[in-house]
Write a protein that holds these residues in place. Structure first.
Motif, short mmCIF file in Angstrom:
data_model
loop_
_atom_site.label_atom_id
_atom_site.label_comp_id
_atom_site.label_asym_id
_atom_site.label_seq_id
_atom_site.Cartn_x
_atom_site.Cartn_y
_atom_site.Cartn_z
N TRP A 169 6.34 1.91 6.18
CA TRP A 169 5.79 2.78 7.22
C TRP A 169 4.30 3.06 6.97
O TRP A 169 3.51 3.17 7.91
CB TRP A 169 6.57 4.09 7.27
CG TRP A 169 7.92 3.95 7.90
CD1 TRP A 169 9.12 3.93 7.26
CD2 TRP A 169 8.20 3.79 9.29
NE1 TRP A 169 10.14 3.76 8.16
CE2 TRP A 169 9.61 3.68 9.42
CE3 TRP A 169 7.42 3.74 10.43
CZ2 TRP A 169 10.23 3.51 10.65
CZ3 TRP A 169 8.03 3.57 11.67
CH2 TRP A 169 9.42 3.46 11.76
N LEU A 170 3.94 3.19 5.70
CA LEU A 170 2.53 3.41 5.37
C LEU A 170 1.68 2.22 5.83
O LEU A 170 0.66 2.39 6.51
CB LEU A 170 2.38 3.61 3.86
CG LEU A 170 0.94 3.62 3.34
CD1 LEU A 170 0.14 4.76 3.93
CD2 LEU A 170 0.92 3.70 1.81
N TYR A 171 2.12 1.00 5.46
CA TYR A 171 1.35 -0.18 5.87
C TYR A 171 1.42 -0.39 7.38
O TYR A 171 0.46 -0.87 7.99
CB TYR A 171 1.85 -1.42 5.12
CG TYR A 171 1.69 -1.30 3.62
CD1 TYR A 171 0.45 -0.99 3.06
CD2 TYR A 171 2.78 -1.46 2.76
CE1 TYR A 171 0.31 -0.87 1.69
CE2 TYR A 171 2.64 -1.35 1.39
CZ TYR A 171 1.40 -1.05 0.86
OH TYR A 171 1.26 -0.92 -0.50
N GLY A 172 2.54 -0.01 7.97
CA GLY A 172 2.65 -0.10 9.43
C GLY A 172 1.65 0.83 10.11
O GLY A 172 1.06 0.47 11.14
N ALA A 173 1.46 2.03 9.55
CA ALA A 173 0.47 2.95 10.11
C ALA A 173 -0.93 2.37 9.99
O ALA A 173 -1.77 2.52 10.89
CB ALA A 173 0.55 4.29 9.39
#
Length: 402
Positions: A169-173
Motif C-alpha cells: 500500500w505504501l508503494y502503491g501510494a
C-alpha cells in the motif's frame, strides 16, 4: 487555502502541484525501502548501499541529463521521468504482493530511481524560469522550497502510517502520487521552442562547468554552498548527539531531525510573502555565517531545547541562502544553458551533502563529536570571510536580477 500567488499563476500552480506530489511520493517510498532492507538483512551497511545505488547513477548521468534538458522539451522529460518512477514503484508493489522482494530488487530499484532523478532534476530546475517572470522567480522558488520542506516533515510520517497497513500500500501510494505529478503537467501551458540541435560531445557536456567558471556570481554562489555544507554537516551526527550528549531517546532524535526542516519551512513562507529585494549578496553571506554560528551553538549545547532552537535557526538561515543562490543561478544563466548549469549545481549539492556527512564522521572519529561540530561551524565562518573577499561581484550584488 492556496497562496494567492499560486491562484494568479496557473502555469506555476500546475508545476507546484506536480512538485508537491512527486516530493511526497519520494519521501514516503524512502521509509519503505529503508525499513524493508533492514528487515531483510539486519545490516546497517545495506542501508548505506541503498544510498550508494542511487548516488552513483546520479553522478555518472547528470551531465548527460543536463545536455538533454537543453536540447529537448523539458516538460516532456519531467513527465517521462515521473512515469518511469511510477513504474519502478509498481515493480516494488508486485515484488511485495508476490513475495519476490529481495535486497537485489531493492538495490535495482534504487539505481533506477537515481538514474531517473538524474534526468528529472535538471529539467525541472530549468523549466521553472520559463513559467514565471524574473521578478516572480524568488517567490516561486520560496513556495517550491517550502513545500519540499513540508513533504520532508510529513512524508516519512505518512509513509510510516501507510506501511502499517501493508508495504504494498505504501508503494502503491507512491505510484499514485508520481502518476498525479505527471498528469498535472500534461496540460502545463509551456511554450517550447526547439533550440538548434547541438550534438553530444565532451565540450557540450562540460559547457555548464565552463560557464560557471567564467561567471563569478554563479561560481561564488555554488562554491559557497559546497564548502559550507561540507564543513557544516552536523546533522549527520544527530543520533550520537541525541544519545550521548543530550541523553534523550528516539523521540528527542525525531524532534532534532525535524527542527531544521521546520525552520526552513517557516523561512520559506516568510520569503514567499516578503521576497528579498536589496543587498542580496551580503544577505546570503550573512545567512551562511548565521548557519555557521548556529552550528557552533548546536555543538556546544547540552540542552535539548537549545539544540532544537539552534537547528531551527540553522534550517532557516540555510533556506535564505538556498533561495538567493537558486535565483541568482537561474537568472544569470541563459535559457539555452540552464539544463547544463542546473546539472552541475545538482552534482555539487548531492556531492556536498554526501561528503559533508563523511567529513563529519571522520572528524568526529578523530577529535570527538563536539569538537567536530564546532570546527565545522568555525570553518563555515572562515569560508564566508574568504568568499566575501574572493568574490566581490557576489558580495556587492544588490538585486537578484542584474
Amino acid at each position: 487555502m492556496l497562496n494567492p500567488f499560486l491562484l494568479r499563476h496557473p502555469a506555476f500552480l500546475r508545476f507546484w502541484l506536480g512538485q508537491t506530489a512527486s516530493s511526497l511520493a519520494y519521501q514516503m517510498l524512502v521509509v519503505g525501502i529503508g525499513w524493508q532492507m533492514y528487515d531483510l538483512t539486519g545490516s546497517a551497511l545495506s542501508l548505506g548501499l541503498i544510498g550508494l545505488a542511487q548516488f552513483l547513477p546520479q553522478l555518472l548521468l547528470t551531465l548527460v541529463a543536463g545536455h538533454v534538458a537543453d536540447q529537448y522539451n523539458r516538460r516532456i522529460i519531467v513527465i517521462v521521468c515521473r512515469v518511469i518512477l511510477a513504474l519502478t514503484m509498481a515493480g516494488l508493489v508486485y515484488a511485495n504482493v508476490t513475495g519476490q522482494l529481495s535486497p537485489a530488487v531493492i538495490y535495482s530499484c534504487g539505481a533506477l530511481l537515481g538514474a531517473t532523478r538524474a534526468f528529472e532534476a535538471p529539467a525541472t530546475q530549468a523549466l521553472l524560469p520559463n513559467l514565471v517572470t524574473p521578478d516572480q522567480l524568488p517567490k516561486a522558488l520560496a513556495l517550491t522550497a517550502g513545500t519540499r520542506e513540508a513533504t520532508v516533515i510529513a512524508g516519512p510520517a505518512i509513509g510510516g502510517l501507510v506501511y502499517l497497513v501493508g508495504s504494498h500500500w505504501l508503494y502503491g501510494a507512491s505510484v499514485a502520487c508520481f502518476v498525479l505529478s505527471a498528469l498535472v503537467l500534461l496540460a502545463l501551458p509551456y511554450e517550447y521552442q526547439a533550440p538548434r540541435r547541438e550534438p553530444a560531445s565532451l565540450q557540450s557536456l562540460f559547457s555548464g562547468i565552463h560557464f560557471i567558471r567564467q561567471n563569478p556570481v554563479v561560481l561564488g554562489a555554488i562554491s559557497l554552498d559546497l564548502f559550507s555544507v561540507l564543513l557544516g554537516g552536523a546533522t549527520a551526527l544527530l543520533p550520537i548527539v541525541a544519545k550521548d550528549i543530550l541523553h534523550t531517546g528516539p523521540w528527542g532524535l525525531g524532534l532534532l531531525r525535524s527542527a531544521p526542516a521546520i525552520g526552513a519551512l517557516l523561512m520559506s513562507l516568510w520569503l514567499a510573502r516578503f521576497p528579498m529585494e536589496k543587498r542580496v549578496g551580503k544577505t546570503m553571506f550573512y545567512a551562511v555565517a548565521l548557519f555557521g554560528l548556529a552550528t557552533v551553538v548546536f555543538g556546544l549545547s547540552h540542552n535539548l531545547w537549545l539544540s532544537m532552537a539552534a537547528l531551527l535557526v540553522l534550517g532557516a538561515s540555510d533556506m535564505v541562502s538556498v533561495i538567493i543562490r537558486s535565483t541568482l543561478i537561474q537568472l544569470e544563466t541563459p535559457d539555452a544553458m540552464r539544463g547544463r548549469v542546473s546539472a552541475v549545481n545538482y552534482i555539487f549539492i548531492g556531492t556536498s551533502n554526501q561528503l559533508g556527512e563523511f567529513e563529519s564522521g571522520v572528524t568526529a572519529a578523530w577529535f570527538g563529536v563536539v569538537p567536530a561540530i564546532v570546527l565545522g561551524g568555525v570553518g563555515t565562518l572562515v569560508v564566508v570571510a574568504l568568499w566575501m573577499k574572493l568574490f566581490p561581484a557576489l558580495t556587492h550584488r544588490d538585486k537578484l536580477a542584474s
